[in-house]
Design a protein around this motif. Sequence first.
Motif, PDB file in Angstrom:
ATOM      1  N   SER A 193       0.818  -1.206   0.000  1.00 50.23           N
ATOM      2  CA  SER A 193       0.000   0.000   0.000  1.00 50.23           C
ATOM      3  C   SER A 193       0.857   1.264   0.000  1.00 50.23           C
ATOM      4  N   ASP A 194       2.058   1.181   0.574  1.00 51.48           N
ATOM      5  CA  ASP A 194       2.957   2.338   0.560  1.00 51.48           C
ATOM      6  C   ASP A 194       3.426   2.657  -0.864  1.00 51.48           C
ATOM      7  N   LEU A 195       3.587   1.636  -1.687  1.00 51.11           N
ATOM      8  CA  LEU A 195       3.935   1.873  -3.093  1.00 51.11           C
ATOM      9  C   LEU A 195       2.786   2.574  -3.804  1.00 51.11           C
ATOM     10  N   ALA A 196       1.557   2.146  -3.505  1.00 52.52           N
ATOM     11  CA  ALA A 196       0.392   2.805  -4.098  1.00 52.52           C
ATOM     12  C   ALA A 196       0.362   4.283  -3.740  1.00 52.52           C
ATOM     13  N   GLN A 248      -4.227   0.144  -3.409  1.00 56.17           N
ATOM     14  CA  GLN A 248      -4.783   0.869  -4.556  1.00 56.17           C
ATOM     15  C   GLN A 248      -3.671   1.301  -5.516  1.00 56.17           C
ATOM     16  N   LEU A 249      -2.999   0.282  -6.044  1.00 58.01           N
ATOM     17  CA  LEU A 249      -1.838   0.520  -6.909  1.00 58.01           C
ATOM     18  C   LEU A 249      -2.229   1.208  -8.211  1.00 58.01           C
ATOM     19  N   ALA A 250      -3.308   0.769  -8.844  1.00 59.94           N
ATOM     20  CA  ALA A 250      -3.725   1.380 -10.111  1.00 59.94           C
ATOM     21  C   ALA A 250      -4.143   2.833  -9.900  1.00 59.94           C
ATOM     22  N   LEU A 251      -4.846   3.114  -8.804  1.00 60.12           N
ATOM     23  CA  LEU A 251      -5.243   4.491  -8.513  1.00 60.12           C
ATOM     24  C   LEU A 251      -4.017   5.358  -8.282  1.00 60.12           C
ATOM     25  N   GLY A 252      -3.062   4.870  -7.505  1.00 57.93           N
ATOM     26  CA  GLY A 252      -1.855   5.646  -7.249  1.00 57.93           C
ATOM     27  C   GLY A 252      -1.119   6.004  -8.521  1.00 57.93           C
ATOM     28  N   GLN A 253      -0.979   5.039  -9.413  1.00 54.69           N
ATOM     29  CA  GLN A 253      -0.284   5.304 -10.672  1.00 54.69           C
ATOM     30  C   GLN A 253      -1.070   6.285 -11.546  1.00 54.69           C
ATOM     31  N   TYR A 254      -2.397   6.183 -11.509  1.00 56.75           N
ATOM     32  CA  TYR A 254      -3.221   7.099 -12.292  1.00 56.75           C
ATOM     33  C   TYR A 254      -3.084   8.541 -11.788  1.00 56.75           C
ATOM     34  N   LEU A 255      -2.869   8.695 -10.487  1.00 59.86           N
ATOM     35  CA  LEU A 255      -2.820  10.029  -9.893  1.00 59.86           C
ATOM     36  C   LEU A 255      -1.508  10.767 -10.133  1.00 59.86           C
ATOM     37  N   ARG A 256      -0.510  10.089 -10.707  1.00 64.37           N
ATOM     38  CA  ARG A 256       0.738  10.789 -11.024  1.00 64.37           C
ATOM     39  C   ARG A 256       0.440  11.959 -11.968  1.00 64.37           C
ATOM     40  N   ASN A 257       1.029  13.098 -11.670  1.00 67.25           N
ATOM     41  CA  ASN A 257       0.828  14.324 -12.450  1.00 67.25           C
ATOM     42  C   ASN A 257      -0.605  14.861 -12.352  1.00 67.25           C
ATOM     43  N   LYS A 258      -1.383  14.332 -11.422  1.00 65.51           N
ATOM     44  CA  LYS A 258      -2.743  14.830 -11.206  1.00 65.51           C
ATOM     45  C   LYS A 258      -2.933  15.265  -9.750  1.00 65.51           C
ATOM     46  N   ALA A 259      -2.710  14.363  -8.801  1.00 65.42           N
ATOM     47  CA  ALA A 259      -2.847  14.697  -7.386  1.00 65.42           C
ATOM     48  C   ALA A 259      -1.691  15.581  -6.947  1.00 65.42           C
ATOM     49  N   SER A 266      -0.854  15.813  -3.585  1.00 65.85           N
ATOM     50  CA  SER A 266      -0.238  15.105  -2.465  1.00 65.85           C
ATOM     51  C   SER A 266      -1.024  13.823  -2.244  1.00 65.85           C
ATOM     52  N   ALA A 267      -0.412  12.872  -1.546  1.00 65.57           N
ATOM     53  CA  ALA A 267      -1.107  11.604  -1.283  1.00 65.57           C
ATOM     54  C   ALA A 267      -0.396  10.836  -0.187  1.00 65.57           C
ATOM     55  N   LEU A 268      -1.151   9.935   0.449  1.00 68.78           N
ATOM     56  CA  LEU A 268      -0.609   8.912   1.350  1.00 68.78           C
ATOM     57  C   LEU A 268      -1.651   7.814   1.476  1.00 68.78           C
ATOM     58  N   ASP A 269      -1.278   6.707   2.137  1.00 70.94           N
ATOM     59  CA  ASP A 269      -2.269   5.671   2.408  1.00 70.94           C
ATOM     60  C   ASP A 269      -2.681   5.763   3.868  1.00 70.94           C
ATOM     61  N   ILE A 270      -3.949   5.461   4.143  1.00 71.00           N
ATOM     62  CA  ILE A 270      -4.500   5.605   5.489  1.00 71.00           C
ATOM     63  C   ILE A 270      -4.233   4.321   6.261  1.00 71.00           C
ATOM     64  N   SER A 271      -3.338   4.411   7.241  1.00 67.09           N
ATOM     65  CA  SER A 271      -3.009   3.250   8.063  1.00 67.09           C
ATOM     66  C   SER A 271      -3.296   3.491   9.542  1.00 67.09           C
ATOM     67  N   GLY A 324      -9.832   5.031  13.295  1.00 64.64           N
ATOM     68  CA  GLY A 324      -9.576   3.617  13.536  1.00 64.64           C
ATOM     69  C   GLY A 324      -8.346   3.046  12.875  1.00 64.64           C
ATOM     70  N   GLY A 325      -7.992   3.517  11.695  1.00 66.26           N
ATOM     71  CA  GLY A 325      -6.829   2.987  10.985  1.00 66.26           C
ATOM     72  C   GLY A 325      -7.116   1.683  10.274  1.00 66.26           C
ATOM     73  N   ASP A 326      -6.040   1.097   9.706  1.00 67.16           N
ATOM     74  CA  ASP A 326      -6.097  -0.182   8.987  1.00 67.16           C
ATOM     75  C   ASP A 326      -6.968  -0.124   7.734  1.00 67.16           C
ATOM     76  N   ASP A 327      -7.150   1.055   7.144  1.00 67.90           N
ATOM     77  CA  ASP A 327      -7.939   1.150   5.913  1.00 67.90           C
ATOM     78  C   ASP A 327      -7.120   0.765   4.676  1.00 67.90           C
ATOM     79  N   TYR A 328      -5.903   1.289   4.570  1.00 60.61           N
ATOM     80  CA  TYR A 328      -5.044   1.090   3.397  1.00 60.61           C
ATOM     81  C   TYR A 328      -5.770   1.520   2.120  1.00 60.61           C
ATOM     82  N   VAL A 329      -6.458   2.647   2.261  1.00 57.60           N
ATOM     83  CA  VAL A 329      -7.096   3.370   1.169  1.00 57.60           C
ATOM     84  C   VAL A 329      -6.321   4.661   0.997  1.00 57.60           C
ATOM     85  N   LEU A 330      -6.194   5.154  -0.226  1.00 56.00           N
ATOM     86  CA  LEU A 330      -5.448   6.379  -0.450  1.00 56.00           C
ATOM     87  C   LEU A 330      -6.264   7.605  -0.045  1.00 56.00           C
TER      88      LEU A 330
END
Length: 321
Positions: free
Chosen positions: A74-77, A195-206, A208-213, A260-266
């Motif tokens: 998820s950190d890669l995403a 959310q690897l595909a979403l993370g890659q799609y957001l390059r040059n668009k978002a 800032s970003a992180l994953d919710i842990s 609560g954490g443990d979502d691993y959603v961007l």
Amino acid sequence: MGEFELIRNFFAAAPCAQGGEGVALGIGDDCALLSVPAGEQLAISTDTLVAGVHFADPCDPFLLGQRALAVAASDLAAMGATPLAFTLALTLPHNDASWLQAFAHGLNLMAQQCALRLIGGDTTRGPLCLTLTVFGRVPTGQALTRGGAQVGDLLCVGGELGNGAGALPLVLGQRTAEPAIAQPLLDHYWSPKPQLALGQYLRNKASSALDISDGLLADCGHIAAASSVRLRVEREALPLSSALLAFLGQEGAREAALSGGDDYVLAFTLPPGELPGVLAAHGSVRVIGQVLAGQGVVLVDATGRDITPAHRGYQHFPETP
């Protein structure tokens, strides 16, 4: 079974350890070798999971194998990286072939889902502990980071929040629920989907970003601090699953989603003009707030009233007064 036989039988022979694109040399030497194309950077992240802290002990080793790698991936995403490989440092209290077989099966399944190749690691004797390091690649200058949110950006999340935290009472055996409610929550906890595909799609668009842990509010605080902005979260906009609402009720579900954490959603910030394209490509994305001038994170209700709670998320070492 000795250490090297253990590695050979359960890990080196796994399909995810057979090399692939970007892996010049895998398991079997003093170091692995990765090849990164010109014009790209290597993204690296390490996660440690300790029995009794990050997961119940004992627990199903197959599910643990899946969860351990998904959490790391998820950190890669979050950085918008394309997955390459991972290493595993495994500390075991004893040598249990059936446990190892189930764990390796779950690990391999998640590795194949995430397109990650096992390239090495270490095994030692001691209290059960897993340390995974993941490697990805991203075009130079396009990695998503926590710094870069701009005033006027939208605050977005990649999908439903709170399911991982909602599952915890079920995982710990503190509560029960009918399968239609329990299973979606348990599936999210034991087999999160990076959310690897979403993370890659957001390059040059978002911006800032992180994953919710550790919880939405706590993790949004990292973006606010790194970007020197204020994030406004709208409570009524939180995306909550029907299973979570049925299990915890509205107030409990909101608390799970917020801290609560443990979502691993961007979670990411986005210029408004990028939103239509992102929604068209990734329909699970939801807008939950906006970026303002100032600092910190504020939670507001439907009237705009500040209802920010004191508890914002999980910390291994809470600050003392």
